[in-house]
Design an enzyme around this catalytic site. Structure first.
Site, PDB file in Angstrom:
ATOM      1  CD1 TRP A  23      -0.113  -1.530   3.129  1.00  0.00           C
ATOM      2  CD2 TRP A  23       0.694   0.547   3.274  1.00  0.00           C
ATOM      3  NE1 TRP A  23       0.704  -1.475   4.233  1.00  0.00           N
ATOM      4  CE2 TRP A  23       1.212  -0.215   4.350  1.00  0.00           C
ATOM      5  CE3 TRP A  23       1.047   1.894   3.170  1.00  0.00           C
ATOM      6  CZ2 TRP A  23       2.081   0.324   5.301  1.00  0.00           C
ATOM      7  CZ3 TRP A  23       1.917   2.430   4.112  1.00  0.00           C
ATOM      8  CH2 TRP A  23       2.421   1.652   5.175  1.00  0.00           C
ATOM      9  CG  ASN A  24       5.079   1.228   0.730  1.00  0.00           C
ATOM     10  OD1 ASN A  24       4.668   0.410  -0.094  1.00  0.00           O
ATOM     11  ND2 ASN A  24       6.353   1.311   1.067  1.00  0.00           N
ATOM     12  CB  SER A  76      -6.921  -5.723   1.878  1.00  0.00           C
ATOM     13  OG  SER A  76      -6.729  -7.030   1.374  1.00  0.00           O
ATOM     14  CD  GLU A 132      11.294  -3.404  -2.268  1.00  0.00           C
ATOM     15  OE1 GLU A 132      11.458  -3.432  -1.014  1.00  0.00           O
ATOM     16  OE2 GLU A 132      10.525  -2.615  -2.826  1.00  0.00           O
ATOM     17  CB  CYS A 154      11.230  -0.813   1.561  1.00  0.00           C
ATOM     18  SG  CYS A 154       9.703  -1.738   1.811  1.00  0.00           S
TER      19      CYS A 154
END
Length: 479
Positions: free
Chosen positions: A136-137, A163, A234, A268
């Site tokens: 989602w990021n 989701s 990843e 990340c």
């Protein structure tokens, strides 16, 4: 259970969607495989026109899709617009470069002769249906950086998005449909994580790519390994940001703030551990902390907001647990360390957390080894290059790294010894279509972007002739 889209700034549920039934999943799998049989034979020119059309649509709709991303996962609307623009760039980059990146390769005449052949070449052919399990990021960018090369290579795609971003997921399917891609070339699967194993085990799915948490990566890799299917992973990162005495400390401190708080700290490849030489530690710490403290936390739809909410209440609770554990074990809170209080807006309803800097970190603290997914920085003092390298590598992750030094020998040393998929000097890590992206250790394997990324989901095929080809060596060259 319905799939819900909620606004992290307010806690409000925006929309709910019913997950696909098994019968609907079967329909999409069949459609994806059927589409591949035709799409794989299309020319690079035809694929390029479709990908460019998607880029044009996305560019025209940038503001609209940015608002959708902001309301679904909380990134600032300024950052969301930039994300959409980056996706446009990537689509156009692959539309232009794919024919070159996937061009036939020709061994030397001497090697062909030594093999006993009259002619030979290597061709990159598509694998088939690729399942993408995405986070989602960066709800648009993470998908486009898979979809652009996969589609240009002749594959078809199935997207199982996080989701909490179903509206963005559905937009992406609609984007490729409106760009003119044949039915089934790119489809969104609104399903829970429990459905992923069955989809991945289906023989019509050839490979998978996942960006997400380490547990999610382990799960997908285990299933794919059992089925002997290619994967690219990843996963998490706890990237070091090393500052040595020759660095421009003022510039390093300014960039460090962006490197830590980009995407509200939920990246990340965000710098998370700030490893600073003793000679410049205090100067860097003062400037960095001052700038972190000055960031404006608030409504992500406000153009002046620097840091919006975390994506979920659970995400904020996880971050708070790491900070509380560190402070209980002696870490010093240099700024932040709590939920915002009375910053001129109704922040109590949303999942906000103050930009935070922690000093005095020790190995027994969880935050020393675990990824802090939010605007929390840890600050370390080191005595020299050896200690800096050892500390940079003292985590299970190896995604990327940032090093600030103008010393040539130090640059050679960090390039050689930092265990990461990238080493960025005198700047911050950022993904770009031309640069391979990925990590080592528990940050995953394989690469996205660049020529390496587009070849990940290709069948690297040797074509060899014992006698001269019927129509000459170039008779079967790629279109």
């Amino acid at each position: 259970m319905p799939i819900a889209s909620s606004n992290p700034a307010t806690g409000e549920t925006l929309k709910t969607f019913d997950p696909l039934t098994p019968e609907e999943i079967e329909t999409r799998l069949a459609r994806a495989r059927a589409a591949f049989e035709d799409y794989r034979t299309t020319s690079f020119g035809d694929r390029s026109r479709l990908v460019r059309a998607a880029a044009d649509l996305l560019e025209a709709e940038r503001d609209e899709v940015a608002r959708t991303m902001t309301t679904e996962m909380g990134k600032t609307v300024v950052a969301a617009r930039a994300e959409a623009a980056k996706c446009v760039k990537a689509l156009r980059w692959y539309a232009e470069r794919a024919p070159e990146l996937l061009a036939d390769e020709h061994p030397s005449p001497a090697d062909i002769e030594d093999s006993g052949g009259a002619a030979a070449f290597v061709r990159y052919r598509p694998l088939g249906v690729v399942l993408a399990v995405m986070p989602w990021n960066f709800p648009l960018w993470q998908v486009i950086r898979f979809a652009a090369p996969a589609l240009m290579a002749g594959n078809t795609g199935l997207l199982k998005h996080a989701s909490n971003v179903p509206q963005t997921a559905l937009y992406l399917e609609d984007l490729f449909r409106r760009a003119g891609f044949p039915e089934g070339c790119f489809q969104t699967l609104l399903v829970g994580s429990g459905a992923v194993e069955g989809i991945l085990r289906d023989p019509r799915v050839a490979a998978a790519t996942l960006t997400g948490s380490e547990p999610a990566g382990r799960s997908v890799a285990a299933v794919a390994g059992d089925e002997i299917k290619k994967t690219v992973l990843e996963l998490g990162g706890s990237d070091p940001f090393v500052v040595m005495p020759s660095a421009d400390v003022d510039k390093a401190a300014a960039v460090a703030v962006t490197a830590r708080t980009q995407n509200n700290g939920q990246s990340c490849i965000a710098a998370k551990r700030f490893i600073v030489h003793a000679d410049v530690h205090d100067a860097f710490a003062a400037r960095f902390t001052e700038r972190m403290r000055a960031l404006r936390v608030g409504d992500p739809m406000d153009e002046s907001t620097d840091v919006g909410p975390l994506s979920s209440e659970r995400g904020r609770a996880d971050l708070e647990e790491l900070v509380d554990d560190a402070t209980a074990k002696g870490a010093e809170v240099l700024c932040g360390g709590r939920r915002p209080r009375d910053l001129g807006g109704n922040l109590d309803a949303g999942w906000f957390y103050e930009p935070t800097v922690l000093g005095g970190i020790t190995p027994e603290m969880r935050i020393h080894r675990e990824e802090a997914f939010g605007p929390v920085a840890t600050l370390y003092r080191v005595s020299g290059t050896d200690e800096a390298v050892a500390l940079a590598n003292d985590v299970p992750f190896g995604l990327s790294s940032n090093v600030w030094t103008d010393d040539a020998e130090e640059q050679r040393r960090f390039t050689r010894d930092i265990e990461a998929g990238g080493v960025y000097f005198n700047g911050m890590t950022a993904s770009h279509p031309a640069m391979p992206f990925g990590g080592v250790k528990r940050s995953g394997y394989g690469r996205e972007l660049s020529g390496h990324g587009i070849r990940e989901f290709c069948n690297v095929t040797t074509v060899w002739f014992g006698t001269a080809p019927a129509q000459g060596p170039g008779a079967t060259a790629a279109e």
